[in-house]
Design an enzyme around this catalytic site. Structure first.
Site, PDB file in Angstrom:
ATOM      1  N   ASP A  27      47.410  62.602  36.364  1.00 48.09           N
ATOM      2  CA  ASP A  27      47.103  63.494  37.496  1.00 48.09           C
ATOM      3  C   ASP A  27      47.251  64.971  37.124  1.00 48.09           C
ATOM      4  O   ASP A  27      46.469  65.804  37.588  1.00 48.09           O
ATOM      5  CB  ASP A  27      48.052  63.212  38.678  1.00 48.09           C
ATOM      6  CG  ASP A  27      47.877  61.805  39.205  1.00 48.09           C
ATOM      7  OD1 ASP A  27      46.821  61.202  38.933  1.00 48.09           O
ATOM      8  OD2 ASP A  27      48.809  61.312  39.873  1.00 48.09           O
TER       9      ASP A  27
HETATM   10  P1  TAP Z   1      50.605  59.944  36.304  1.00 52.64           P
HETATM   11  O1  TAP Z   1      49.461  60.652  36.916  1.00 52.64           O
HETATM   12  O2  TAP Z   1      51.408  59.049  37.154  1.00 52.64           O
HETATM   13  O3  TAP Z   1      49.998  59.121  35.070  1.00 52.64           O
HETATM   14  C1  TAP Z   1      50.796  58.501  34.154  1.00 52.64           C
HETATM   15  C2  TAP Z   1      49.928  57.718  33.198  1.00 52.64           C
HETATM   16  O4  TAP Z   1      50.778  57.241  32.172  1.00 52.64           O
HETATM   17  C3  TAP Z   1      49.268  56.520  33.835  1.00 52.64           C
HETATM   18  O5  TAP Z   1      47.891  56.771  34.067  1.00 52.64           O
HETATM   19  C4  TAP Z   1      49.516  55.365  32.851  1.00 52.64           C
HETATM   20  O6  TAP Z   1      48.271  54.846  32.410  1.00 52.64           O
HETATM   21  C5  TAP Z   1      50.235  56.037  31.680  1.00 52.64           C
HETATM   22  N1  TAP Z   1      51.350  55.235  31.171  1.00 52.64           N
HETATM   23  C6  TAP Z   1      52.308  54.598  31.867  1.00 52.64           C
HETATM   24  N2  TAP Z   1      53.148  53.980  31.035  1.00 52.64           N
HETATM   25  C7  TAP Z   1      52.721  54.231  29.777  1.00 52.64           C
HETATM   26  C8  TAP Z   1      53.194  53.888  28.486  1.00 52.64           C
HETATM   27  N3  TAP Z   1      54.257  53.121  28.302  1.00 52.64           N
HETATM   28  N4  TAP Z   1      52.493  54.335  27.414  1.00 52.64           N
HETATM   29  C9  TAP Z   1      51.406  55.092  27.579  1.00 52.64           C
HETATM   30  N5  TAP Z   1      50.923  55.457  28.772  1.00 52.64           N
HETATM   31  C10 TAP Z   1      51.586  55.040  29.863  1.00 52.64           C
HETATM   32  O7  TAP Z   1      51.626  60.926  35.594  1.00 52.64           O
HETATM   33  P2  TAP Z   1      51.654  62.510  35.485  1.00 52.64           P
HETATM   34  O8  TAP Z   1      50.370  63.018  34.939  1.00 52.64           O
HETATM   35  O9  TAP Z   1      52.940  62.821  34.803  1.00 52.64           O
HETATM   36  O10 TAP Z   1      51.710  63.003  36.988  1.00 52.64           O
HETATM   37  C11 TAP Z   1      52.825  62.808  37.803  1.00 52.64           C
HETATM   38  C12 TAP Z   1      52.393  62.298  39.156  1.00 52.64           C
HETATM   39  O11 TAP Z   1      53.566  61.890  39.876  1.00 52.64           O
HETATM   40  C13 TAP Z   1      51.707  63.368  39.984  1.00 52.64           C
HETATM   41  O12 TAP Z   1      50.692  62.794  40.777  1.00 52.64           O
HETATM   42  C14 TAP Z   1      52.839  63.862  40.869  1.00 52.64           C
HETATM   43  O13 TAP Z   1      52.372  64.418  42.073  1.00 52.64           O
HETATM   44  C15 TAP Z   1      53.612  62.582  41.108  1.00 52.64           C
HETATM   45  N6  TAP Z   1      55.009  62.813  41.487  1.00 52.64           N
HETATM   46  C16 TAP Z   1      55.782  63.620  40.732  1.00 52.64           C
HETATM   47  C17 TAP Z   1      57.063  63.881  41.108  1.00 52.64           C
HETATM   48  C18 TAP Z   1      57.881  64.817  40.276  1.00 52.64           C
HETATM   49  S1  TAP Z   1      58.975  65.690  40.989  1.00 52.64           S
HETATM   50  N7  TAP Z   1      57.674  64.926  38.990  1.00 52.64           N
HETATM   51  C19 TAP Z   1      57.601  63.280  42.235  1.00 52.64           C
HETATM   52  C20 TAP Z   1      56.803  62.400  42.973  1.00 52.64           C
HETATM   53  C21 TAP Z   1      55.499  62.180  42.577  1.00 52.64           C
HETATM   54  P3  TAP Z   1      48.185  53.358  31.828  1.00 52.64           P
HETATM   55  O14 TAP Z   1      48.715  52.468  32.883  1.00 52.64           O
HETATM   56  O15 TAP Z   1      46.729  53.170  31.544  1.00 52.64           O
HETATM   57  O16 TAP Z   1      49.014  53.333  30.578  1.00 52.64           O
END
Ligand code: TAP
Length: 466
Positions: free
Chosen positions: A391
């Site tokens: 994201d």
């Molecule tokens: P995300 O958009 O959640 O994407 C993470 C990606 O990592 C996934 O598409 C997944 O794809 C991949 N993944 C997961 N495990 C893996 C592994 N072992 N090896 C390789 N790839 C792996 O992460 P982001 O870009 O860090 O964004 C964070 C999201 O969380 C945002 O939407 C944000 O709004 C939300 N959020 C953040 C927070 C805070 S404070 N940080 C709090 C609440 C929500 P695959 O499954 O294809 O591997």
């Protein structure tokens, strides 16, 4: 001893002022990883000054009880600090907030029961507000703890009945509070406290696990206001100042997190959480093509580049790849490549998630840049390596007004010459959205677990004869 007591009691305001300044410096220090340890030390000294001064101010203290509680608290705190895993930090913080809430309720009850003293209108208002904020903080934090620790009793509540029940509990709680305020009725006070505990639980229980970090940050703010409320009840200026600092900094952090996720706080708290995932990969049905490459290709490209930016995301945390990433970083540096890290404010699942992991792996702070510092550099960057982020690098947030995350600031990695993305599949991230970055001509997908892929890159660069 009594001279010392008199001296401290006479100068309590000065000690509290010093403590308050140190608390402000603590927050200042904690705003950057480079100064965080110093900030923590200021906090320890400030807290020691606050506790010791208050100890000497107490009238007719029951020494064994106070010292016993302090020693026990310190032992449990030290044991927890030493044993808690980094991944359990959010739930531990939630649990600590619940104690602040409970303390606020206990103090409000003790004060209400202190019947020799007549409580005026202002005192009753303070007790009413302090108690209900404390009670909500208590039960909501216990739920947040359970949810984050995946306890079976912390079930997300769904259904049309939830909102009406929340509303009834809230109105009844306020109603009993007003009755207490008007006629000083103890049963009304107790009823308000019980309803506030129930409301806190019902309020947070419909919120999905993914939004818990924002909730925990908000409860942090609540626990601060509850502490400030106790400060008014006890006439303790230190508690008012420290509580207000926690209250306002928690509120600011919640706001920053919501803004970085392009959500409003109301949407997080009342919007029927986790539903954003239902929007998964809404595409137009046309088959999209992407290029897949191997870790060896990636290793070769990076070791021949002059600048590389690594963008870690939730997948790096999930795959525990930080140490392998540090190794890759060092190896590329040895090759003469300019390697830096780019950190999005909500990458991962908790504030500072990536910073904590990179600090754990001993990556030098100077090469870790925040979004605002690095965004203008992407256009002149040869290779961007995205490790498990999705994201936070989705160009739709900038280009597509119909995207649910439109308006969310992103790391503009699509401007670099070449982009390489490590993830296990084409599946979506937290927001449940397809990512146009993956289909760009300049993008190469490297499918696999983050740690395994980075280790393979390290091996290929090592074996590449450089
Ligand atoms: P995300 O958009 O959640 O994407 C993470 C990606 O990592 C996934 O598409 C997944 O794809 C991949 N993944 C997961 N495990 C893996 C592994 N072992 N090896 C390789 N790839 C792996 O992460 P982001 O870009 O860090 O964004 C964070 C999201 O969380 C945002 O939407 C944000 O709004 C939300 N959020 C953040 C927070 C805070 S404070 N940080 C709090 C609440 C929500 P695959 O499954 O294809 O591997």
């Amino acid at each position: 001893m009594s001279d010392l007591t008199n001296m401290i009691a006479a100068n309590a305001d000065w000690f509290y002022l010093i403590g308050a300044i140190l608390f402000v410096l603590t927050l200042r220090g904690l705003s950057s990883p480079k100064t965080a340890i110093r900030g923590n030390r200021f906090g320890m000294v400030a807290m020691a000054i606050a506790v010791v001064t208050t100890f000497f101010l107490a009238e007719g203290p029951v020494l064994w009880l106070i010292i016993g509680a302090m020693v026990l608290g310190a032992l449990v705190g030290m044991w927890k600090a030493k044993t808690v895993a980094m991944t359990q930090m959010p739930e531990t913080v939630a649990l600590m907030h619940s104690f602040v809430g409970l303390a606020a309720v206990a103090i409000a009850l003790a004060t209400v029961l202190h019947t020799e003293q007549q409580h005026g209108a202002v005192a009753r208002a303070e007790l009413f507000i302090g108690c209900f904020i404390g009670a909500i903080t208590f039960s909501a934090s216990v739920f947040a703890f359970g949810k984050l620790a995946a306890k079976s009793w912390a079930k997300t509540l769904v259904g049309g009945w939830v909102k009406p029940v929340q509303a009834i509990l809230f109105i009844a709680m306020i109603g009993f509070g007003i009755v207490y305020f008007m006629i000083d009725s103890l049963p009304a006070f107790y009823a308000m406290a019980v309803l506030a505990v129930l409301f806190g639980w019902m309020w947070i229980a419909p919120i999905g696990g993914g939004d818990m970090p924002v909730v925990v940050s908000l409860l942090n703010s609540f626990s601060g206001w509850a502490a400030a409320g106790i400060g008014f009840t006890l006439g303790n200026s230190m508690l008012i100042i420290a509580g207000s600092l926690v209250g306002s900094s928690g509120a600011i952090l919640s706001y920053i997190m919501c803004k970085a996720m392009n959500r409003s706080l109301l949407n997080v708290l009342f919007g029927g959480m986790g539903t954003s995932a239902a929007a998964a990969g809404a595409d137009d049905g046309a088959p999209k093509t992407y290029k897949a490459g191997s870790a060896e290709d990636a290793g070769f490209l990076m070791s021949n580049a002059s600048s590389v930016v690594i963008v870690p995301g939730y997948g790096m945390a999930q795959g525990r790849a930080q140490n392998a990433v540090k190794e890759l970083y060092e190896l590329l540096k040895e090759e003469g490549v300019n390697v830096r890290f780019a950190i999005h404010p909500v990458a991962g699942r908790m504030p500072g998630h990536m910073n904590v992991l990179l600090a754990e792996a001993d990556v030098p702070y100077d090469d870790i840049l925040e979004m605002d510092e690095i965004n203008s550099d992407f256009a002149s960057t040869d290779v961007v390596l995205v490790i498990g982020a999705n994201d936070v690098v989705n160009p739709s947030a900038k280009d597509d007004p119909s995207s649910p995350i439109f308006g969310m600031p992103i790391l503009e990695v699509n401007k670099a010459q070449t982009v390489m993305v490590i993830k296990r599949s084409m599946s979506t991230g937290y927001a449940g959205l397809d990512n146009s970055l993956f289909y760009m001509d300049k993008t190469m997908m490297i499918f696999g677990d983050a740690k395994k892929m980075v280790e393979e890159m390290v091996r290929s660069i090592n074996g590449g004869g450089h």
